[in-house]
Structures are given as structure tokens and as C-alpha cells.
Write an enzyme that holds these catalytic residues in place. Structure first.
Site, PDB file in Angstrom:
ATOM      1  N   ASN A 154       0.809  -1.225   0.000  1.00  0.00           N
ATOM      2  CA  ASN A 154       0.000   0.000   0.000  1.00  0.00           C
ATOM      3  C   ASN A 154       0.840   1.273   0.000  1.00  0.00           C
ATOM      4  OD1 ASN A 154       0.245  -1.492   2.578  1.00  0.00           O
ATOM      5  ND2 ASN A 154      -0.368   0.449   3.466  1.00  0.00           N
ATOM      6  N   GLN A 182      -4.812  -3.473  -2.509  1.00  0.00           N
ATOM      7  CA  GLN A 182      -4.230  -2.474  -3.411  1.00  0.00           C
ATOM      8  C   GLN A 182      -4.099  -2.993  -4.832  1.00  0.00           C
ATOM      9  OE1 GLN A 182      -3.594   0.700  -2.665  1.00  0.00           O
ATOM     10  NE2 GLN A 182      -4.026   0.547  -0.474  1.00  0.00           N
ATOM     11  N   SER A 202     -11.221  -4.640  -0.387  1.00  0.00           N
ATOM     12  CA  SER A 202     -11.944  -3.546   0.266  1.00  0.00           C
ATOM     13  C   SER A 202     -12.653  -2.715  -0.807  1.00  0.00           C
ATOM     14  CB  SER A 202     -10.935  -2.667   1.009  1.00  0.00           C
ATOM     15  OG  SER A 202     -11.589  -1.561   1.563  1.00  0.00           O
ATOM     16  N   GLY A 203     -13.910  -2.315  -0.532  1.00  0.00           N
ATOM     17  CA  GLY A 203     -14.663  -1.550  -1.530  1.00  0.00           C
ATOM     18  C   GLY A 203     -14.104  -0.161  -1.794  1.00  0.00           C
ATOM     19  N   HIS A 204     -13.652   0.508  -0.712  1.00  0.00           N
ATOM     20  CA  HIS A 204     -13.361   1.938  -0.881  1.00  0.00           C
ATOM     21  C   HIS A 204     -12.077   2.244  -1.633  1.00  0.00           C
ATOM     22  CE1 HIS A 204     -10.450   2.857   2.520  1.00  0.00           C
ATOM     23  NE2 HIS A 204     -10.869   1.680   2.916  1.00  0.00           N
ATOM     24  N   THR A 240     -26.730  -8.507   9.584  1.00  0.00           N
ATOM     25  CA  THR A 240     -27.598  -8.146   8.448  1.00  0.00           C
ATOM     26  C   THR A 240     -26.751  -7.527   7.339  1.00  0.00           C
ATOM     27  OG1 THR A 240     -29.390  -7.785   9.989  1.00  0.00           O
ATOM     28  CG2 THR A 240     -29.647  -6.816   7.793  1.00  0.00           C
ATOM     29  N   CYS A 328      -3.776   4.909   7.340  1.00  0.00           N
ATOM     30  CA  CYS A 328      -4.106   4.440   8.686  1.00  0.00           C
ATOM     31  C   CYS A 328      -3.042   4.834   9.698  1.00  0.00           C
ATOM     32  CB  CYS A 328      -4.256   2.930   8.708  1.00  0.00           C
ATOM     33  SG  CYS A 328      -5.138   2.318   7.295  1.00  0.00           S
TER      34      CYS A 328
HETATM   35  N1  PLP Z   1      -4.829  -3.916   3.476  1.00  0.00           N
HETATM   36  C1  PLP Z   1      -4.243  -2.992   2.716  1.00  0.00           C
HETATM   37  C2  PLP Z   1      -3.086  -3.365   1.837  1.00  0.00           C
HETATM   38  C3  PLP Z   1      -4.713  -1.670   2.735  1.00  0.00           C
HETATM   39  O1  PLP Z   1      -4.122  -0.737   1.975  1.00  0.00           O
HETATM   40  C4  PLP Z   1      -5.810  -1.351   3.572  1.00  0.00           C
HETATM   41  C5  PLP Z   1      -6.283   0.044   3.673  1.00  0.00           C
HETATM   42  O2  PLP Z   1      -5.506   0.982   3.596  1.00  0.00           O
HETATM   43  C6  PLP Z   1      -6.398  -2.376   4.335  1.00  0.00           C
HETATM   44  C7  PLP Z   1      -5.882  -3.640   4.261  1.00  0.00           C
HETATM   45  C8  PLP Z   1      -7.566  -2.114   5.230  1.00  0.00           C
HETATM   46  O3  PLP Z   1      -8.730  -1.909   4.458  1.00  0.00           O
HETATM   47  P1  PLP Z   1     -10.067  -1.373   5.131  1.00  0.00           P
HETATM   48  O4  PLP Z   1      -9.934   0.095   5.223  1.00  0.00           O
HETATM   49  O5  PLP Z   1     -11.174  -1.801   4.202  1.00  0.00           O
HETATM   50  O6  PLP Z   1     -10.188  -2.047   6.456  1.00  0.00           O
END
Ligand code: PLP
Length: 389
Positions: A154, A182, A202-204, A240, A328
Site C-alpha cells: 500500500n 491495493q 476492500s470496496g473503498h 444483516t 491508517c
Molecule cells: N490492506 C491494505 C493493503 C490496505 O491498503 C488497507 C487500507 O488501507 C487495508 C488492508 C484495510 O482496508 P479497510 O480500510 O477496508 O479495512
């Protein structure tokens, strides 16, 4: 002049696309029924979840029954790792193999297992941010319950040899999970052809909203539950269903599986323009991570004598959104564990800039960014007590 708004932090999150937004809207105020109920709007909602499951499975070469929707990739990673480890323990295996530059969703799930008696081997990545399949092969023992290696990093965007690692794990009979958060949408993924047992999405990160993800689990694996609850997701993940967001995730996966080569080429040309220009215009800068095995939209620079946080603040004042390390952990003063893992000294690991593009970024935006970065760096260096260039 009005300040522009240029978003180049797509590895942190993405804007919800029109197609995802339009697909999910009917499931918020119209077909809001609980998919487990028996009246019509509930049937419509249930059908929408199953439609999304089909789209998601088609995008990664899986079967619909191998897709389990979750709340995010952090949940998917925790499920795969903690419950994959539990499966191993039932067979007397108590060792996990991972890398030292995973996302914290993986690293901290592994730490949790360590505190519960597991041995975790953190394979060191090399200076380019890669590991070799051989490293994995040599680390596997009869005690190995699970191998978990990210598809793409990431922070520095390096793409790992996942199909080859998958083949080794399959041959040795070891469970294999990959965090593909990623990579998905940027790299062709076929879970069956690539010998992947479990994969997190991950959706976002792919233009669906935040708060939805999935875990693919090969149908041969009887993965224990992380969340015990109702009968949703065939009794494997209670709670749900987040119908609208699941629909958006299905749509995002369908969209990103289309025209992947053409789209990624376009992004790569823009990214390369940034790399070339910054390397030419700014002294004492390096690109972190392999340029060859790398996501098309990612570049990660380290600038000598400046702090990552100050680069971001100054770029923001010019209307540019980028990041330093992962979203994060920004806000923490620790140097990036990824940059330390590729061998950068502490002071350099503090001064990084990650730019992550998506298909919506334009050449005009890139031109503005490459005009701004040298100004920002030279202004910060003028003020820096540690810069003596
Ligand atoms: N794994 C990787 C490589 C990521 O880049 C991220 C988010 O930055 C995650 C896991 C965590 O994803 P989520 O925000 O959906 O928990």
C-alpha cells in the site's frame, strides 16, 4: 486564481464512482428490506446481494459460493488469518509465514496470534520491496499453518509474485491468503489459476464506499467463523447484510475488471511523467520500491532534508491531496515500517511522499503537480535545519 482540487491519494481511498452510486441508490430508500425477510422488497434486496456476489466472483475467477461479504478488508484479513491459524492448530500446526511490510491489518492479526502461542515468521523484503517465492519455500515447515503475503504494497506499490507463491503453497499443502486490497483493479487476478486459497478486498479502494469488503475462501476450505451470529452469508458471517454497499462493491468489481490493460497503461503514462519530472527537477530525491514490479498508479518518493508531514501540508495549500505512508498510520510520528523494511534510515523513512493515481486523473492535473512539487520541496529545504544541500 481559485485553488484547484487535485486528488492523488487513491491508495488511501477513492471517490465513489457514478456507476457504484447509481447502482446502490435503489437499496437505500426503496428496496430497503432485510434480505432475510419474506416480502417482496426483501426478495429484491436478497437478489441484489446475490447479483453482487456473482459480479464479485466473476471479477476474480471465483465461484459465487466462495465470496463472503464483510465490513472492510481489516475484517477480511483478521478472518482469514485468525481462523486460518485455528484450522492449522487443529492439525497441530502453529506457525504463520508473512512479510515484514504487510498492512497493519495483517501484522497486528499476526501479533495477536503470537500472543496466543503461534510462531510468526516475518520474511524480510529486499531493498526493492519484494520477496522471492524461494524465501517462502525455504521458510515452510511441517508446522506451517498459513502463509499470508500481500499482493501489492500500500505504500510503495510493489507487486509481489503471488501466483508463484500460491503454486509453492499448493504443492506443500499449506493454506495461502493474500491481501489484494491495493492490487485489485490494477492487476489481473484469477484466484483459481493463481492458487490463492483466501483473498481480501476492500470496496473503498476501487470506487465503492467505505465500510464494505469481502473475503474469497476456496470452497474446499472449511474456514471457522470470525463473527458468529445469524444465518447470513450461509451461516459463515453473521450480521444483516449492508445491501446497498454490497451492491456497490459488486458494481465496482465488475467495472474494474473491464479494460484493465488500457486503463492501467493510461495511468502508468501519467505516473511515469511525474517520476521523470521530479527526478529531473529535484536534487537528492529517490523513488522507493521497484519500478518494474509496481502498481501503475503508485510512486513513493523520499526527499532528503524534509519531513513527509510538512510536504503534505504545503501540497494541501496548493490544493493537492497526497499522502506520506499509509492513511491508517499518518498522524502517527513513527517512521513508516515499509520504508524501514526496504532498508531506509529513520530520517529518510520520515520524509516520504506517496502519490497514487486513478483513471480519473488528467494530464493537466499531472502538469500542475509536477510544477508544484519542486517549489514545495525547495521552500521546505530553505527552512530545514537538517538540509545542507
Ligand atoms: N490492506 C491494505 C493493503 C490496505 O491498503 C488497507 C487500507 O488501507 C487495508 C488492508 C484495510 O482496508 P479497510 O480500510 O477496508 O479495512
Amino acid at each position: 486564481m481559485e485553488k484547484p482540487f487535485i486528488y492523488m491519494d487513491n491508495a488511501a481511498t477513492t471517490k465513489t464512482s457514478d456507476s457504484c452510486f447509481n447502482a446502490m441508490l435503489p437499496y437505500i430508500q426503496q428496496n430497503y428490506g432485510n434480505p432475510s425477510s419474506i416480502y417482496s422488497i426483501a426478495h429484491v434486496a436478497k437478489a441484489a446481494v446475490e447479483g453482487a456476489r456473482k459480479k464479485a466472483s466473476a471479477a476474480i475467477g471465483a465461484l459465487p459460493e466462495e465470496i463472503f461479504f464483510t465490513s472492510c478488508a481489516t475484517e477480511s484479513d483478521n478472518w482469514a488469518i485468525k481462523c486460518g491459524a485455528k484450522l492449522g492448530l487443529d492439525q497441530g500446526k502453529n506457525q504463520i509465514i508473512t512479510t515484514n511490510f504487510e498492512h497493519h491489518a495483517v501484522l497486528n492479526a499476526c501479533k495477536n496470534l503470537e500472543s496466543n502461542g503461534f510462531e510468526v515468521i516475518y520474511l524480510p523484503v529486499d531493498k526493492d520491496g519484494l520477496i522471492s517465492p524461494k524465501q517462502v519455500e525455504e521458510a515452510i515447515t511441517e508446522k506451517t499453518a498459513l502463509v499470508t503475503v500481500m499482493y501489492a504494497n500500500n505504500e510503495i506499490g510493489t507487486v509481489l509474485p503471488i501466483p508463484e507463491i500460491g503454486a509453492i503453497c499448493r504443492q506443500k499443502g499449506v493454506l495461502f491468503h493474500t491481501d489484494a486490497v491495493q492490487a485489485i483493479g490494477h492487476v489481473e487476478i484469477d484466484v483459481h489459476k493463481q492458487n490463492i486459497d483466501m483473498l481480501s478486498i476492500s470496496g473503498h479502494k476501487i470506487h465503492a464506499p467505505k465500510g464494505v469488503g469481502l473475503l474469497y475462501v476456496n470452497k474446499k476450505i472449511n474456514l471457522p467463523n470470525l463473527l458468529d451470529g445469524g444465518a447470513q452469508e450461509r451461516g459463515r458471517r453473521g450480521g444483516t447484510e449492508n445491501v446497498a454497499y454490497i451492491v456497490a462493491l459488486g458494481q465496482a468489481l465488475e467495472d474494474c475488471a473491464k479494460n484493465i490493460e488500457v486503463r492501467e497503461k493510461k495511468i502508468e503514462i501519467l505516473r511515469n511523467k511525474i517520476v521523470e519530472s521530479v527526478l529531473n527537477e529535484v536534487p537528492k530525491v529517490r523513488v522507493n520500491g521497484s519500478m518494474k514490479h509496481r502498481l501503475s498508479g503508485n510512486v513513493n518518493f523520499s526527499f532528503e532534508g524534509v519531513e513527509g508531514e510538512s510536504i503534505l501540508l504545503l501540497l494541501d495549500s496548493f490544493g493537492i491531496c497526497a499522502s506520506s505512508g499509509s492513511a491508517c498510520t499518518s498522524g502517527s510520528l513513527d517512521p513508516s515500517h515499509v520504508l524501514l523494511a526496504i532498508g531506509l534510515p529513520h530520517e529518510t523513512a520520515h520524509g516520504s511522499l506517496r502519490i497514487s493515481l486513478c483513471a480519473e486523473n488528467t494530464e493537466k492535473e499531472v502538469d500542475y503537480v509536477i510544477e508544484t512539487i519542486p517549489k514545495v520541496i525547495s521552500r521546505l529545504r530553505e527552512m530545514s535545519p537538517v538540509w545542507n544541500g
